[in-house]
Write a protein that holds these residues in place. Structure first.
Motif, short mmCIF file in Angstrom:
data_model
loop_
_atom_site.label_atom_id
_atom_site.label_comp_id
_atom_site.label_asym_id
_atom_site.label_seq_id
_atom_site.Cartn_x
_atom_site.Cartn_y
_atom_site.Cartn_z
N MET A 49 12.62 3.91 -15.50
CA MET A 49 11.44 4.77 -15.68
C MET A 49 10.84 4.60 -17.08
N ILE A 50 11.71 4.40 -18.08
CA ILE A 50 11.22 4.13 -19.43
C ILE A 50 10.54 2.77 -19.49
N GLU A 51 11.16 1.77 -18.83
CA GLU A 51 10.62 0.41 -18.83
C GLU A 51 9.20 0.37 -18.27
N TYR A 52 8.96 1.13 -17.19
CA TYR A 52 7.64 1.11 -16.56
C TYR A 52 6.77 2.31 -16.96
N GLU A 53 7.23 3.04 -18.00
CA GLU A 53 6.47 4.16 -18.56
C GLU A 53 6.09 5.18 -17.49
N ILE A 54 7.07 5.52 -16.65
CA ILE A 54 6.84 6.50 -15.58
C ILE A 54 7.23 7.88 -16.11
N ASP A 56 5.31 10.67 -15.08
CA ASP A 56 4.83 11.66 -14.11
C ASP A 56 5.74 11.77 -12.89
N LYS A 57 6.87 11.03 -12.92
CA LYS A 57 7.85 11.04 -11.84
C LYS A 57 7.21 10.71 -10.49
N LYS A 58 6.35 9.68 -10.53
CA LYS A 58 5.73 9.16 -9.31
C LYS A 58 5.98 7.67 -9.24
N CYS A 59 6.04 7.14 -8.03
CA CYS A 59 6.30 5.71 -7.83
C CYS A 59 5.10 4.90 -8.33
N HIS A 60 5.37 3.88 -9.14
CA HIS A 60 4.31 3.06 -9.73
C HIS A 60 4.20 1.68 -9.08
N LEU A 61 4.78 1.49 -7.91
CA LEU A 61 4.60 0.22 -7.20
C LEU A 61 3.14 0.07 -6.76
N ILE A 62 2.66 -1.17 -6.77
CA ILE A 62 1.27 -1.43 -6.40
C ILE A 62 1.20 -1.68 -4.89
N LEU A 63 0.35 -0.90 -4.26
CA LEU A 63 0.19 -1.06 -2.81
C LEU A 63 -0.46 -2.40 -2.47
N LYS A 64 0.00 -3.01 -1.38
CA LYS A 64 -0.52 -4.29 -0.89
C LYS A 64 -0.46 -5.39 -1.96
N SER A 65 0.63 -5.37 -2.73
CA SER A 65 0.90 -6.47 -3.67
C SER A 65 2.10 -7.25 -3.15
N ILE A 66 2.11 -8.57 -3.43
CA ILE A 66 3.13 -9.43 -2.84
C ILE A 66 3.67 -10.39 -3.90
N CYS A 67 4.98 -10.41 -4.06
CA CYS A 67 5.61 -11.38 -4.95
C CYS A 67 5.57 -12.75 -4.28
N PRO A 68 5.06 -13.79 -4.96
CA PRO A 68 4.99 -15.12 -4.34
C PRO A 68 6.36 -15.74 -4.08
N LYS A 69 7.38 -15.15 -4.66
CA LYS A 69 8.72 -15.71 -4.55
C LYS A 69 9.53 -15.04 -3.43
N CYS A 70 9.51 -13.68 -3.38
CA CYS A 70 10.35 -12.99 -2.40
C CYS A 70 9.58 -12.01 -1.51
N LYS A 71 8.26 -11.91 -1.72
CA LYS A 71 7.36 -11.08 -0.89
C LYS A 71 7.53 -9.56 -1.12
N SER A 72 8.25 -9.17 -2.18
CA SER A 72 8.42 -7.75 -2.49
C SER A 72 7.19 -7.23 -3.23
N PRO A 73 6.97 -5.90 -3.26
CA PRO A 73 5.83 -5.34 -4.01
C PRO A 73 6.02 -5.49 -5.53
N LEU A 74 4.92 -5.33 -6.27
CA LEU A 74 4.90 -5.61 -7.71
C LEU A 74 4.64 -4.36 -8.54
N TYR A 75 5.01 -4.46 -9.83
CA TYR A 75 4.64 -3.47 -10.84
C TYR A 75 3.66 -4.13 -11.83
N VAL A 76 2.95 -3.29 -12.58
CA VAL A 76 2.20 -3.78 -13.74
C VAL A 76 3.01 -3.46 -14.99
N LYS A 77 3.16 -4.46 -15.87
CA LYS A 77 3.91 -4.25 -17.10
C LYS A 77 3.10 -4.71 -18.30
N LYS A 78 3.51 -4.23 -19.50
CA LYS A 78 2.88 -4.65 -20.75
C LYS A 78 3.73 -5.73 -21.40
#
Length: 723
Positions: A49-54, A56-78
């Motif tokens: 949660m610290i790593e992704y600056e969460i 507000d205790k809400k899930c920060h996964l991006i909807l309809k995002s796809i990892c080109p390697k394993c097809k899992s959803p993605l986060y935005v990071k700095k």
């Protein structure tokens, strides 16, 4: 007063400790809580949660995002080194768009979105987060006080991963990263052993004891390890940590088992030189120090008269005894300034030989000085004494007039004045070509005040009267200790034991309350159970939350220390005699109460002392925040800049673009080298941001490296490209 985080001062408080009363922001709240996104079934712990600056205790996964390697959803990071830049990170595998194809990085969220759509890793027109409220997985976590944990770890003891895991209820594999984070945030002062993953801290008193020993004696690590019952490797780690973190001790390990401070090192080198001619290389290898440092040590010994010796013509061997060099050195040190023609006549040598000898003195760092315009030579010390005499008479004097009086060039005068002002040998400033004398300034370091937390500890020590530790299975007392001067006779103690026995069966270890309290004959008996022992802490009044917390940690430590003796107890109480020191350490009571409670004194440092300490800190760290120096010495940032400005003038360092840091030129070149190793083509602005310098300043540094032939590259349109 509004509550704020006890560590960073953040006014948004997430947790207040019931034991110590301190408050903490969410980032500095210890937690082993596990959260779950109900939509994606992804777990979040505190680190994630610290790593992704969460916050507000809400899930920060991006909807309809796809990892080109394993097809899992993605986060935005700095980007860690450049937080303005954003990229994508996979929630399952190690793929990220900053280092792997397809590369998608941008400071603009709209540009980042468009690039992601083009690379088909995002199917929405914009970035939309899941934002499902995270829920705590039942019975898998709780918050704990980082402040209390730090206080426990800094008591002066060895803490294993298992012990810290039991205190925090964190998994063992998370303990080492937690310790590293606390140390990186400058919240822990002890040693983390990278092999065994244990944490070692020293009491302030034992730390002072070790430092004082390191100052005056040669430390045999094997003997010290036996004395404090630690592995020699851990003792070496402790000494290295003390040398790195304190300005009081300077020294080196001359072999794997021996540490020696610089003063004793001088004595040892002098004794070696006295016996026979000795090569500088031999001394360098024996004591594992550079040849330049060896010559500095020998020069100091010659200057203060600890030895009479001279160098061979090539400057690589030091020869004991009287010689031309020795007699000349004695004359120069005695007089401060000599006339070359007169001394040549006195020593019956040619003036050219005399000049060659003085040149060798300077080369071998035996002496520091300059030739004067009246065919003489003066030491720096002599010239500084002359300058002090002049500025006592003149409040204002031109550099040219002072140069005429000293008979040395004006640039030399200016250089000397700058150094003397910098080291507080004189007080004044140079404006144009004129020196202006000013009054001496005393800086007062901020005095420490006794914290509320320390007052609580003292109050707890006064409250605690008697400690009883009872073997859980047999019911026998393994150790008892009187914490006060009150007279507890055998009948009274026997009564206590009977009271405990009658109430002992009523203690329920499953209770949420950690202690059961019994009032008896005007006292309060605070009783608690561990896995192997029951304890009774007899107090004047009901124990405060801070004392209750200490009791909990004491039982944990006691059972860990005497686990074998308690598990297979035969009735022998001899092994438990060491419990006395454990009680004194945990509860600040008994004969060591004054030894463990630090005495707070107001400290006053002169400008000279502060400057020396600041210069040493800058030299050691390479890059340092001015705010850290401000807190350390209690003086304003402007005064700190004033102290560091002479280093900028001498070309030894510079301030960063926001004036918030100072970095030495050596450190800067190291950082530039690291940056250039990682990429052949870089934007000047990117390099500038990493160095925290202005782009124009960064471009000038890179051009200098190119012109000096240190790097084969060219700069075109703001791009640095290695050829």
């Amino acid at each position: 007063m509004t509550e704020k985080c006890a560590i960073c001062g953040d006014p948004i408080v997430a947790f207040t400790c019931e034991d110590c009363g301190r408050s903490f922001c969410w980032k500095h709240t210890g937690s082993n809580e596990i959260y779950l996104c109900p939509r994606h079934k992804i777990k979040y712990d505190r680190e994630k949660m610290i790593e992704y600056e969460i916050i507000d205790k809400k899930c920060h996964l991006i909807l309809k995002s796809i990892c080109p390697k394993c097809k899992s959803p993605l986060y935005v990071k700095k980007v860690q080194d450049d937080p303005k830049k954003l990229y994508f990170q996979c929630s399952s595998c190690d793929w990220n768009s900053y280092k792997e194809y397809p590369l998608v990085v941008s400071e603009d969220i709209n540009v980042l979105t468009e690039k992601a759509r083009q690379q088909k890793i995002l199917r929405h027109k914009s970035i939309k987060y899941c934002e499902k409220p995270l829920r705590i997985i039942e019975n898998e976590g709780e918050k704990f006080c980082i402040g209390c944990l730090i206080d426990t770890l800094e008591r002066g003891d060895i803490f294993t991963r298992e012990m810290i895991s039991e205190i925090t209820h964190l998994p063992k594999e998370k303990i080492f990263p937690l310790l590293k984070d606390l140390r990186n945030d400058k919240l822990l002062n002890g040693v983390i052993d990278p092999l065994t993953k244990v944490y070692i801290s020293l009491t302030p008193d034992y730390k002072d004891y070790l430092i004082n020993r390191m100052k005056v004696e040669k430390i045999n690590l094997e003997e010290l390890a036996e004395e404090i019952e630690l592995d020699e490797r851990l003792v070496r780690l402790i000494l290295v940590n003390l040398v790195n973190k304190t300005l009081e001790v300077e020294g080196t390990f001359i072999d794997i088992h021996t540490f020696i401070n610089n003063e004793l090192l001088i004595d040892m080198i002098v004794e070696q030189i006295k016996k026979e001619p000795t090569q500088i290389e031999e001394i360098s290898k024996k004591y594992k120090i550079k040849k330049k440092k060896v010559k500095e040590i020998i020069g100091k010994a010659l200057e203060i008269g600890r030895i009479k010796a001279f160098y061979s013509p090539d400057g690589e061997t030091i020869i004991p005894g009287e010689g031309l060099q020795t007699r000349l050195m004695d004359l120069v040190n005695k007089k401060g300034k000599i006339k070359l023609d007169k001394i040549a006549t006195r020593l019956k040598i040619k003036e050219s030989v005399l000049r060659d000898t003085i040149r060798d003195f300077i080369k071998n760092q035996q002496i520091k000085g300059w030739y004067t315009q009246d065919r003489g030579f003066a030491t720096i010390k002599h010239l500084e004494d002359e300058i002090r005499s002049i500025v006592k008479i003149y409040k204002s004097i031109s550099l040219k007039e002072m140069a005429d009086k000293l008979e040395i060039p004006a640039p030399h005068v200016e250089k000397l004045l700058v150094k003397m002002i910098e080291t507080n040998k004189i007080h004044g400033s140079i404006s144009g070509d004129v020196f202006e004398r000013s009054q001496a300034i005393e800086y007062v370091q901020k005095s420490s005040t006794r914290s509320k937390f320390l007052n609580k500890k003292i109050e707890d020590a006064r409250n605690l009267q008697y400690v009883l530790i009872i073997h859980k299975i047999s019911g026998s007392c393994v150790f008892s200790y009187a914490c006060s001067e009150l007279n507890f006779d055998s009948d009274l103690v026997s009564g206590f034991l009977q009271a405990i026995s009658s109430f002992g069966t009523e203690i329920d270890s499953s209770q949420t309350t950690p202690l059961e309290e019994i009032k008896w004959r005007g006292f309060v008996i605070a009783m608690s159970e561990g896995n192997l022992v029951k304890t009774a802490f007899i107090c004047k009044k009901s124990p405060a939350p801070s004392l209750k917390a200490n009791i909990k940690y004491f039982i944990l430590n006691f059972e860990n220390k005497f686990n074998k003796n308690l598990t297979n107890w035969t009735g022998d109480i001899q092994p438990f005699r060491k419990t006395r020191s454990l009680i004194e350490k945990f509860f600040k009571v008994g004969s060591k109460v004054l030894f463990f409670i630090p005495q707070i004194h107001k400290k006053s440092l002169s400008r000279d002392q502060i400057e020396k300490k600041i210069h040493k800190m800058v030299e050691k760290s390479g890059r340092i925040k001015l705010l850290k120096l401000e807190k350390e010495f209690g003086i304003s940032t402007n005064n700190i800049r004033e102290i560091l400005t002479p280093l900028v003038i001498d070309g030894m360092g510079r301030f960063t673009k926001n004036q918030g840091e100072f970095v030495t030129e050596t450190q800067l070149m190291n950082e530039v080298g690291e940056i250039l190793l990682n990429s052949n083509e870089l934007k000047i602005t990117d390099v500038a941001n990493k160095l925290n310098l202005e782009p124009s300043e960064t471009e000038e540094i890179l051009k200098t490296l190119i012109n000096d032939g240190k790097v084969n590259a060219k700069i075109t349109n703001g791009i640095f490209k290695q050829i």
